[in-house]
Motif scaffolding. Structure first.
Motif, PDB file in Angstrom:
ATOM      1  N   LEU B  16       0.443  -3.172   1.630  1.00 28.25           N
ATOM      2  CA  LEU B  16       0.492  -2.688   0.237  1.00 28.25           C
ATOM      3  C   LEU B  16      -0.140  -1.306   0.113  1.00 28.25           C
ATOM      4  O   LEU B  16       0.386  -0.426  -0.576  1.00 28.25           O
ATOM      5  N   ARG B  17      -1.284  -1.101   0.780  1.00 29.16           N
ATOM      6  CA  ARG B  17      -1.977   0.203   0.706  1.00 29.16           C
ATOM      7  C   ARG B  17      -1.127   1.303   1.313  1.00 29.16           C
ATOM      8  O   ARG B  17      -1.055   2.418   0.770  1.00 29.16           O
ATOM      9  N   CYS B  21       0.455   4.658  -0.515  1.00 26.43           N
ATOM     10  CA  CYS B  21       0.275   6.019   0.017  1.00 26.43           C
ATOM     11  C   CYS B  21       1.622   6.711   0.185  1.00 26.43           C
ATOM     12  O   CYS B  21       1.780   7.871  -0.213  1.00 26.43           O
ATOM     13  N   VAL B  22       2.600   5.991   0.761  1.00 25.21           N
ATOM     14  CA  VAL B  22       3.906   6.585   1.052  1.00 25.21           C
ATOM     15  C   VAL B  22       4.606   6.999  -0.250  1.00 25.21           C
ATOM     16  O   VAL B  22       5.088   8.125  -0.372  1.00 25.21           O
ATOM     17  N   PHE B  23       4.638   6.094  -1.238  1.00 19.79           N
ATOM     18  CA  PHE B  23       5.313   6.412  -2.503  1.00 19.79           C
ATOM     19  C   PHE B  23       4.627   7.584  -3.215  1.00 19.79           C
ATOM     20  O   PHE B  23       5.296   8.491  -3.712  1.00 19.79           O
ATOM     21  N   LEU B  60      -8.675   2.752   1.297  1.00 15.73           N
ATOM     22  CA  LEU B  60      -8.646   1.288   1.384  1.00 15.73           C
ATOM     23  C   LEU B  60      -7.790   0.809   2.563  1.00 15.73           C
ATOM     24  O   LEU B  60      -8.072  -0.256   3.136  1.00 15.73           O
ATOM     25  N   ALA B  61      -6.769   1.601   2.922  1.00 15.42           N
ATOM     26  CA  ALA B  61      -5.954   1.247   4.089  1.00 15.42           C
ATOM     27  C   ALA B  61      -6.803   1.349   5.355  1.00 15.42           C
ATOM     28  O   ALA B  61      -6.721   0.499   6.245  1.00 15.42           O
ATOM     29  N   VAL B  62      -7.652   2.396   5.427  1.00 16.77           N
ATOM     30  CA  VAL B  62      -8.542   2.570   6.585  1.00 16.77           C
ATOM     31  C   VAL B  62      -9.509   1.380   6.667  1.00 16.77           C
ATOM     32  O   VAL B  62      -9.704   0.793   7.746  1.00 16.77           O
ATOM     33  N   LEU B  63     -10.081   1.004   5.517  1.00 19.13           N
ATOM     34  CA  LEU B  63     -10.991  -0.156   5.470  1.00 19.13           C
ATOM     35  C   LEU B  63     -10.288  -1.430   5.933  1.00 19.13           C
ATOM     36  O   LEU B  63     -10.852  -2.213   6.713  1.00 19.13           O
ATOM     37  N   ILE B 138       0.778  -0.548  -6.595  1.00 15.51           N
ATOM     38  CA  ILE B 138      -0.672  -0.652  -6.877  1.00 15.51           C
ATOM     39  C   ILE B 138      -0.929  -1.730  -7.937  1.00 15.51           C
ATOM     40  O   ILE B 138      -2.005  -2.338  -7.944  1.00 15.51           O
ATOM     41  N   SER B 139       0.061  -2.009  -8.780  1.00 16.84           N
ATOM     42  CA  SER B 139      -0.099  -3.086  -9.766  1.00 16.84           C
ATOM     43  C   SER B 139      -0.213  -4.429  -9.054  1.00 16.84           C
ATOM     44  O   SER B 139      -0.978  -5.299  -9.489  1.00 16.84           O
ATOM     45  N   ILE B 140       0.576  -4.608  -7.989  1.00 20.86           N
ATOM     46  CA  ILE B 140       0.510  -5.876  -7.241  1.00 20.86           C
ATOM     47  C   ILE B 140      -0.903  -6.050  -6.689  1.00 20.86           C
ATOM     48  O   ILE B 140      -1.518  -7.108  -6.833  1.00 20.86           O
TER      49      ILE B 140
END
Lengths: 152, 152
Positions: B16-17, B21-23, B60-63, B138-140
Protein backbone atom coordinates in the motif's frame (compact mmCIF):
# COMPACT_ATOMS: atom_id res chain seq x y z
CA UNK A 1 -22.08 2.73 25.49
CA UNK A 2 -21.76 5.92 27.57
CA UNK A 3 -23.54 9.16 26.69
CA UNK A 4 -21.14 12.11 26.43
CA UNK A 5 -21.52 15.46 24.62
CA UNK A 6 -22.16 14.75 20.94
CA UNK A 7 -23.93 11.41 21.42
CA UNK A 8 -27.12 11.37 19.31
CA UNK A 9 -29.96 12.62 21.47
CA UNK A 10 -27.92 15.19 23.39
CA UNK A 11 -28.07 18.99 23.13
CA UNK A 12 -24.51 19.16 21.70
CA UNK A 13 -25.47 16.77 18.91
CA UNK A 14 -28.61 18.81 18.11
CA UNK A 15 -26.53 22.01 18.07
CA UNK A 16 -23.99 20.45 15.68
CA UNK A 17 -26.72 19.20 13.32
CA UNK A 18 -28.40 22.62 13.25
CA UNK A 19 -25.03 24.29 12.56
CA UNK A 20 -24.44 21.90 9.64
CA UNK A 21 -27.88 22.68 8.22
CA UNK A 22 -27.38 26.44 8.56
CA UNK A 23 -23.93 26.50 6.91
CA UNK A 24 -24.98 24.18 4.07
CA UNK A 25 -28.19 26.14 3.43
CA UNK A 26 -26.23 29.40 3.48
CA UNK A 27 -23.77 27.98 0.96
CA UNK A 28 -26.60 26.90 -1.36
CA UNK A 29 -28.39 30.23 -1.01
CA UNK A 30 -25.26 32.24 -1.73
CA UNK A 31 -24.43 30.18 -4.83
CA UNK A 32 -27.95 29.69 -6.19
CA UNK A 33 -28.85 33.41 -6.10
CA UNK A 34 -26.24 33.93 -8.80
CA UNK A 35 -27.74 32.89 -12.17
CA UNK A 36 -24.43 32.00 -13.88
CA UNK A 37 -23.34 29.30 -11.39
CA UNK A 38 -24.90 26.54 -13.52
CA UNK A 39 -22.29 27.01 -16.27
CA UNK A 40 -19.56 25.69 -13.95
CA UNK A 41 -19.68 21.96 -13.09
CA UNK A 42 -17.87 22.33 -9.74
CA UNK A 43 -20.44 24.86 -8.50
CA UNK A 44 -23.33 22.54 -9.50
CA UNK A 45 -21.59 19.75 -7.59
CA UNK A 46 -21.27 22.07 -4.56
CA UNK A 47 -25.03 22.72 -4.63
CA UNK A 48 -25.76 18.96 -4.89
CA UNK A 49 -23.36 18.08 -2.09
CA UNK A 50 -24.62 20.82 0.22
CA UNK A 51 -28.19 19.74 -0.58
CA UNK A 52 -27.33 16.23 0.60
CA UNK A 53 -25.77 17.68 3.77
CA UNK A 54 -28.93 19.72 4.50
CA UNK A 55 -31.18 16.66 4.09
CA UNK A 56 -28.92 14.39 6.18
CA UNK A 57 -28.31 16.88 8.99
CA UNK A 58 -31.96 17.96 9.13
CA UNK A 59 -33.12 14.34 9.45
CA UNK A 60 -30.63 13.75 12.28
CA UNK A 61 -31.56 17.04 13.96
CA UNK A 62 -35.22 15.92 13.99
CA UNK A 63 -34.16 12.57 15.50
CA UNK A 64 -32.08 14.40 18.13
CA UNK A 65 -35.03 16.67 18.90
CA UNK A 66 -37.41 13.71 19.37
CA UNK A 67 -34.85 11.91 21.56
CA UNK A 68 -34.40 15.08 23.65
CA UNK A 69 -38.16 15.48 24.11
CA UNK A 70 -38.45 11.84 25.17
CA UNK A 71 -35.30 12.30 27.33
CA UNK A 72 -33.78 9.20 25.76
CA UNK A 73 -30.17 9.09 24.47
CA UNK A 74 -29.73 7.05 21.26
CA UNK A 75 -26.95 4.50 21.63
CA UNK A 76 -28.06 1.49 19.67
CA UNK A 77 -24.82 0.20 18.00
CA UNK A 78 -26.58 -0.52 14.66
CA UNK A 79 -28.07 3.01 14.50
CA UNK A 80 -24.70 4.57 15.49
CA UNK A 81 -22.96 2.54 12.74
CA UNK A 82 -25.41 3.96 10.19
CA UNK A 83 -24.74 7.48 11.50
CA UNK A 84 -20.95 6.90 11.27
CA UNK A 85 -21.14 5.79 7.61
CA UNK A 86 -23.57 8.59 6.68
CA UNK A 87 -21.50 11.26 8.43
CA UNK A 88 -18.27 10.11 6.83
CA UNK A 89 -19.69 9.93 3.31
CA UNK A 90 -21.34 13.36 3.69
CA UNK A 91 -18.14 14.88 5.17
CA UNK A 92 -16.01 13.48 2.32
CA UNK A 93 -18.39 14.73 -0.37
CA UNK A 94 -18.57 18.16 1.30
CA UNK A 95 -14.78 18.47 1.46
CA UNK A 96 -14.42 17.47 -2.20
CA UNK A 97 -17.17 19.90 -3.28
CA UNK A 98 -15.82 22.79 -1.19
CA UNK A 99 -12.26 22.19 -2.46
CA UNK A 100 -13.19 22.00 -6.13
CA UNK A 101 -15.21 25.22 -5.85
CA UNK A 102 -12.40 26.86 -3.85
CA UNK A 103 -9.98 25.96 -6.67
CA UNK A 104 -12.16 27.79 -9.18
CA UNK A 105 -12.84 30.76 -6.88
CA UNK A 106 -9.06 31.14 -6.38
CA UNK A 107 -8.50 30.84 -10.12
CA UNK A 108 -10.90 33.71 -10.86
CA UNK A 109 -9.87 35.89 -7.90
CA UNK A 110 -6.10 35.47 -7.75
CA UNK A 111 -4.66 33.62 -10.73
CA UNK A 112 -6.50 35.41 -13.54
CA UNK A 113 -5.91 38.71 -11.72
CA UNK A 114 -9.34 40.22 -12.15
CA UNK A 115 -12.80 38.99 -11.40
CA UNK A 116 -15.06 40.25 -14.16
CA UNK A 117 -18.32 40.04 -12.23
CA UNK A 118 -17.42 41.58 -8.88
CA UNK A 119 -20.60 40.82 -6.94
CA UNK A 120 -20.92 37.30 -8.30
CA UNK A 121 -17.34 36.51 -7.26
CA UNK A 122 -18.08 37.58 -3.71
CA UNK A 123 -21.09 35.24 -3.68
CA UNK A 124 -18.88 32.39 -4.86
CA UNK A 125 -16.33 33.13 -2.13
CA UNK A 126 -19.01 33.31 0.57
CA UNK A 127 -20.56 30.06 -0.65
CA UNK A 128 -17.18 28.26 -0.55
CA UNK A 129 -16.38 29.65 2.92
CA UNK A 130 -19.77 28.47 4.26
CA UNK A 131 -19.25 25.05 2.64
CA UNK A 132 -15.89 24.69 4.46
CA UNK A 133 -17.52 25.72 7.76
CA UNK A 134 -20.22 23.11 7.13
CA UNK A 135 -17.52 20.53 6.49
CA UNK A 136 -15.73 21.42 9.77
CA UNK A 137 -19.03 21.04 11.60
CA UNK A 138 -19.87 17.63 10.09
CA UNK A 139 -16.27 16.50 10.64
CA UNK A 140 -16.71 17.06 14.38
CA UNK A 141 -19.82 14.86 14.31
CA UNK A 142 -18.05 12.19 12.26
CA UNK A 143 -15.15 12.13 14.75
CA UNK A 144 -17.46 11.89 17.78
CA UNK A 145 -19.43 8.94 16.34
CA UNK A 146 -16.60 6.35 16.13
CA UNK A 147 -15.40 7.59 19.53
CA UNK A 148 -18.71 6.29 20.97
CA UNK A 149 -17.61 2.75 20.08
CA UNK A 150 -14.10 3.17 21.45
CA UNK A 151 -15.20 4.87 24.68
CA UNK A 152 -18.31 2.71 25.07
CA UNK B 1 -3.13 -6.02 19.16
CA UNK B 2 -3.44 -8.68 16.43
CA UNK B 3 -1.47 -8.55 13.17
CA UNK B 4 -3.75 -8.79 10.10
CA UNK B 5 -3.14 -7.67 6.48
CA UNK B 6 -2.33 -3.96 6.51
CA UNK B 7 -0.72 -3.84 9.97
CA UNK B 8 2.57 -1.88 9.76
CA UNK B 9 5.36 -4.38 9.12
CA UNK B 10 3.31 -6.68 6.85
CA UNK B 11 3.64 -7.18 3.08
CA UNK B 12 0.17 -5.66 2.46
CA UNK B 13 1.17 -2.49 4.31
CA UNK B 14 4.42 -2.25 2.33
CA UNK B 15 2.49 -2.76 -0.94
CA UNK B 16 0.00 0.00 0.00
CA UNK B 17 2.81 2.44 0.89
CA UNK B 18 4.64 1.76 -2.38
CA UNK B 19 1.37 2.25 -4.33
CA UNK B 20 0.83 5.60 -2.58
CA UNK B 21 4.37 6.70 -3.44
CA UNK B 22 4.02 5.64 -7.09
CA UNK B 23 0.66 7.40 -7.64
CA UNK B 24 1.76 10.60 -5.87
CA UNK B 25 5.10 10.70 -7.75
CA UNK B 26 3.26 10.08 -11.04
CA UNK B 27 0.88 12.93 -10.27
CA UNK B 28 3.77 15.31 -9.50
CA UNK B 29 5.70 14.22 -12.61
CA UNK B 30 2.70 14.66 -14.89
CA UNK B 31 1.93 18.13 -13.51
CA UNK B 32 5.50 19.43 -13.11
CA UNK B 33 6.56 18.57 -16.68
CA UNK B 34 4.12 21.22 -17.85
CA UNK B 35 5.74 24.67 -17.42
CA UNK B 36 2.50 26.65 -17.03
CA UNK B 37 1.15 24.80 -13.99
CA UNK B 38 2.70 27.36 -11.62
CA UNK B 39 0.29 30.08 -12.76
CA UNK B 40 -2.63 28.19 -11.16
CA UNK B 41 -2.72 28.08 -7.33
CA UNK B 42 -4.68 24.81 -7.14
CA UNK B 43 -2.08 22.98 -9.23
CA UNK B 44 0.76 24.27 -7.00
CA UNK B 45 -1.20 23.03 -3.98
CA UNK B 46 -1.58 19.63 -5.69
CA UNK B 47 2.20 19.40 -6.14
CA UNK B 48 2.79 20.37 -2.47
CA UNK B 49 0.20 17.90 -1.18
CA UNK B 50 1.45 15.04 -3.36
CA UNK B 51 5.01 15.89 -2.26
CA UNK B 52 3.95 15.46 1.37
CA UNK B 53 2.28 12.14 0.48
CA UNK B 54 5.47 10.88 -1.21
CA UNK B 55 7.63 11.79 1.83
CA UNK B 56 5.16 10.28 4.34
CA UNK B 57 4.51 7.07 2.40
CA UNK B 58 8.18 6.57 1.56
CA UNK B 59 9.17 6.91 5.24
CA UNK B 60 6.52 4.37 6.24
CA UNK B 61 7.50 2.04 3.38
CA UNK B 62 11.11 2.07 4.68
CA UNK B 63 9.83 1.29 8.21
CA UNK B 64 7.70 -1.55 6.83
CA UNK B 65 10.71 -2.88 4.90
CA UNK B 66 12.92 -2.85 8.01
CA UNK B 67 10.19 -4.53 10.07
CA UNK B 68 9.75 -7.19 7.36
CA UNK B 69 13.50 -7.88 7.26
CA UNK B 70 13.58 -8.21 11.05
CA UNK B 71 10.35 -10.29 10.86
CA UNK B 72 8.76 -8.08 13.49
CA UNK B 73 5.23 -6.63 13.14
CA UNK B 74 4.88 -3.07 14.50
CA UNK B 75 1.98 -2.83 16.93
CA UNK B 76 3.05 -0.33 19.54
CA UNK B 77 -0.14 1.68 20.31
CA UNK B 78 1.75 5.01 20.44
CA UNK B 79 3.40 4.41 17.04
CA UNK B 80 0.08 3.27 15.54
CA UNK B 81 -1.63 6.43 16.90
CA UNK B 82 1.00 8.57 15.14
CA UNK B 83 0.42 6.63 11.91
CA UNK B 84 -3.36 7.12 12.24
CA UNK B 85 -3.05 10.90 12.61
CA UNK B 86 -0.45 11.16 9.83
CA UNK B 87 -2.48 9.02 7.44
CA UNK B 88 -5.68 10.95 8.09
CA UNK B 89 -4.09 14.36 7.65
CA UNK B 90 -2.32 13.25 4.45
CA UNK B 91 -5.51 11.64 3.08
CA UNK B 92 -7.56 14.77 3.77
CA UNK B 93 -5.00 17.10 2.16
CA UNK B 94 -4.77 14.77 -0.86
CA UNK B 95 -8.54 14.72 -1.33
CA UNK B 96 -8.72 18.51 -1.08
CA UNK B 97 -5.83 18.97 -3.54
CA UNK B 98 -7.16 16.42 -6.03
CA UNK B 99 -10.66 17.92 -5.87
CA UNK B 100 -9.55 21.51 -6.35
CA UNK B 101 -7.42 20.53 -9.36
CA UNK B 102 -10.25 18.37 -10.71
CA UNK B 103 -12.56 21.41 -10.51
CA UNK B 104 -10.18 23.42 -12.68
CA UNK B 105 -9.49 20.55 -15.11
CA UNK B 106 -13.27 20.14 -15.58
CA UNK B 107 -13.63 23.90 -16.06
CA UNK B 108 -11.07 23.94 -18.87
CA UNK B 109 -12.13 20.67 -20.49
CA UNK B 110 -15.93 20.76 -20.27
CA UNK B 111 -17.30 24.10 -19.11
CA UNK B 112 -15.24 26.42 -21.30
CA UNK B 113 -15.82 24.04 -24.20
CA UNK B 114 -12.30 24.00 -25.58
CA UNK B 115 -8.92 23.36 -24.04
CA UNK B 116 -6.46 25.73 -25.68
CA UNK B 117 -3.32 23.74 -24.91
CA UNK B 118 -4.32 20.18 -25.84
CA UNK B 119 -1.28 18.29 -24.54
CA UNK B 120 -1.05 20.31 -21.32
CA UNK B 121 -4.70 19.60 -20.56
CA UNK B 122 -4.12 15.88 -20.89
CA UNK B 123 -1.23 16.18 -18.43
CA UNK B 124 -3.50 17.99 -15.97
CA UNK B 125 -6.15 15.28 -16.31
CA UNK B 126 -3.61 12.49 -15.83
CA UNK B 127 -2.15 14.24 -12.79
CA UNK B 128 -5.60 14.65 -11.19
CA UNK B 129 -6.51 11.01 -11.92
CA UNK B 130 -3.27 9.79 -10.32
CA UNK B 131 -3.85 12.06 -7.31
CA UNK B 132 -7.31 10.50 -6.80
CA UNK B 133 -5.81 7.00 -7.06
CA UNK B 134 -3.19 8.01 -4.49
CA UNK B 135 -5.97 9.26 -2.22
CA UNK B 136 -7.88 5.94 -2.55
CA UNK B 137 -4.71 4.10 -1.65
CA UNK B 138 -3.92 6.22 1.44
CA UNK B 139 -7.60 6.06 2.47
CA UNK B 140 -7.34 2.26 2.66
CA UNK B 141 -4.32 2.63 4.97
CA UNK B 142 -6.09 5.23 7.10
CA UNK B 143 -9.12 2.93 7.48
CA UNK B 144 -6.99 -0.09 8.44
CA UNK B 145 -5.07 1.81 11.14
CA UNK B 146 -7.98 2.65 13.50
CA UNK B 147 -9.29 -0.88 12.88
CA UNK B 148 -6.12 -2.16 14.61
CA UNK B 149 -7.34 -0.56 17.84
CA UNK B 150 -10.89 -1.85 17.50
CA UNK B 151 -9.87 -5.41 16.54
CA UNK B 152 -6.89 -5.49 18.90
Amino acid sequence: MRAFPGTPGTLTSLFLRITQCVFASGSIASMATDPSFSTITAFCYLIASMGLQVVWSFALAVLDGIALLKKKVLHNPVVISLFVVGDWVTAMLSLAAASSSAGIATLYFNDLGNCRFEEECRKYQLSVALAFLGWVSISISSLIMPWLFVAG
